[in-house]
Design a protein around this motif. Structure first.
Motif, mmCIF file in Angstrom:
data_model
loop_
_atom_site.group_PDB
_atom_site.id
_atom_site.type_symbol
_atom_site.label_atom_id
_atom_site.label_comp_id
_atom_site.label_asym_id
_atom_site.label_seq_id
_atom_site.Cartn_x
_atom_site.Cartn_y
_atom_site.Cartn_z
ATOM 1 N N ALA A 220 59.866 51.153 -33.095
ATOM 2 C CA ALA A 220 58.908 50.108 -32.716
ATOM 3 C C ALA A 220 58.998 49.816 -31.222
ATOM 4 O O ALA A 220 57.979 49.592 -30.556
ATOM 5 C CB ALA A 220 59.172 48.838 -33.525
ATOM 6 N N ALA B 248 55.806 51.111 -29.325
ATOM 7 C CA ALA B 248 55.114 49.846 -29.041
ATOM 8 C C ALA B 248 53.818 49.749 -29.848
ATOM 9 O O ALA B 248 53.809 50.045 -31.039
ATOM 10 C CB ALA B 248 54.875 49.704 -27.545
ATOM 11 N N ASP B 249 52.714 49.372 -29.198
ATOM 12 C CA ASP B 249 51.471 49.161 -29.952
ATOM 13 C C ASP B 249 50.809 50.454 -30.408
ATOM 14 O O ASP B 249 49.829 50.436 -31.149
ATOM 15 C CB ASP B 249 50.472 48.325 -29.134
ATOM 16 C CG ASP B 249 50.186 48.917 -27.762
ATOM 17 O OD1 ASP B 249 50.739 49.991 -27.446
ATOM 18 O OD2 ASP B 249 49.414 48.298 -27.007
ATOM 19 N N LYS B 250 51.362 51.595 -29.987
ATOM 20 C CA LYS B 250 50.818 52.894 -30.417
ATOM 21 C C LYS B 250 51.365 53.335 -31.780
ATOM 22 O O LYS B 250 50.889 54.322 -32.343
ATOM 23 C CB LYS B 250 51.142 53.982 -29.385
ATOM 24 C CG LYS B 250 50.382 53.876 -28.074
ATOM 25 C CD LYS B 250 50.657 55.128 -27.241
ATOM 26 C CE LYS B 250 49.776 55.185 -26.000
ATOM 27 N NZ LYS B 250 50.154 54.148 -25.007
ATOM 28 N N THR C 49 51.129 52.408 -34.778
ATOM 29 C CA THR C 49 50.226 52.460 -35.937
ATOM 30 C C THR C 49 49.352 53.721 -35.924
ATOM 31 O O THR C 49 48.709 54.046 -36.923
ATOM 32 C CB THR C 49 49.323 51.219 -35.974
ATOM 33 O OG1 THR C 49 48.639 51.095 -34.726
ATOM 34 C CG2 THR C 49 50.141 49.957 -36.233
ATOM 35 N N GLU C 50 49.347 54.425 -34.800
ATOM 36 C CA GLU C 50 48.560 55.656 -34.706
ATOM 37 C C GLU C 50 49.297 56.853 -35.308
ATOM 38 O O GLU C 50 48.743 57.948 -35.407
ATOM 39 C CB GLU C 50 48.225 55.962 -33.236
ATOM 40 C CG GLU C 50 47.423 54.863 -32.547
ATOM 41 C CD GLU C 50 47.327 55.083 -31.036
ATOM 42 O OE1 GLU C 50 47.578 56.233 -30.589
ATOM 43 O OE2 GLU C 50 47.020 54.113 -30.319
#
Length: 219
Positions: free
Chosen positions: A58, A62-64, A66-67
Motif C-alpha cells: 500500500a 499508493a493510490d495506484k 487498485t489498478e
C-alpha cells in the motif's frame, strides 16, 4: 521464578526481536521494479515494516494499487521475500542478552507474530537465540490474528502460564490491543518500527520500553 514479576513473556517478531525492515523493503522494491514504478527509500519503508506485505505494498503503490491484482502482488512480494528473508535481517542489539537472561531465570518465552507461519518457520532457524522459544504462533496459525487476543491466549496456554502472569511485547498498536484484550500486561518496544505520528501514550500499554535491557528490568 518467585522473584520474577512475570512468569512468561511473549514477543512480537518483526520490529521487536528482529530488524527485518531491509529485507521486507527489498521485496517491496522488487515488486515495484517489475512494474517500472519508483522504488521506496529505506527511511520511508522502515517505519511501515511492521505492517507486513499488505502495508508495504500500500505504501509503494499508493493510490495506484487498485489498478493491480492485489493478491498477485502479495504473492510476488512473499515469493521474493521467502528467497531472501535473512539477507540483512538481524537481532536488535541487547535482544540476545535479554533472551539469555530469560533462559537463565527459567522464564518461558515465545513468539506471536502476524507474519505467515511458513515464513516465520523458515526465518527463525537462522538465529540460534530462538532455540529456546517454547511457542510460535504465526498470523495464519489460527482462525484469528492480532489485534484479536486468540493467538496470545493460545501461546500462553501452550507455555503453561496464565495470561495475567504474562507480559506481551510488541512495536505496533495491534500488539498492545491484543495483549490488553488477553488480560496480559503489555510493553511497547520503542526501539521498533514506530511511526513519527504514533502517540504511544494513547495505546494503553502498561510500559513503554526504550530498549531490551530496560525491558529486562521490568520483568
Amino acid at each position: 521464578m518467585k522473584n520474577n514479576k512475570y512468569q512468561g513473556v511473549l514477543f512480537d517478531l518483526d520490529g521487536t526481536l528482529l530488524d527485518t525492515a531491509n529485507d521486507l523493503g527489498a521485496a517491496l522494491n522488487y515488486v515495484l521494479s517489475q512494474f517500472d514504478l519508483p522504488t521506496v527509500e529505506k527511511q520511508v519503508f522502515r517505519p511501515v515494516a511492521s505492517d507486513g506485505a499488505q502495508g508495504l505494498l500500500a505504501l509503494g503503490f499508493a493510490d495506484k494499487i487498485t489498478e493491480y491484482d492485489q493478491p498477485a502482488l502479495r504473492r510476488m512480494f512473499l515469493d521474493y521475500y521467502e528467497e531472501n528473508l535473512a539477507a540483512e535481517t538481524c537481532l536488535y542489539p541487547e535482544v540476545p542478552e535479554l533472551l539469555q537472561a530469560l533462559n537463565e531465570r527459567d522464564i518461558p518465552w515465545g513468539i506471536v507474530t502476524n507474519k505467515p507461519e511458513y515464513l516465520t518457520t523458515l526465518l527463525l532457524p537462522n538465529f540460534t537465540e530462538f532455540t529456546h522459544s517454547q511457542v510460535m504462533v504465526g498470523g495464519d496459525s489460527l482462525a484469528e490474528r492480532k489485534p484479536h487476543p486468540l493467538p496470545l491466549l493460545h501461546a500462553a496456554e501452550h507455555i503453561g502460564v496464565a495470561p495475567e502472569q504474562c507480559l506481551y511485547v510488541g512495536d505496533a498498536l495491534r500488539d498492545i490491543q491484543a495483549g490488553n484484550a488477553a488480560n496480559m500486561s503489555t510493553a511497547i518496544a520503542q526501539w521498533g518500527y514506530i511511526k513519527e505520528q504514533d502517540n504511544l501514550a494513547t495505546w494503553q500499554a502498561k510500559y513503554i520500553s526504550a530498549s531490551p535491557e530496560k525491558l529486562l528490568s521490568i520483568i
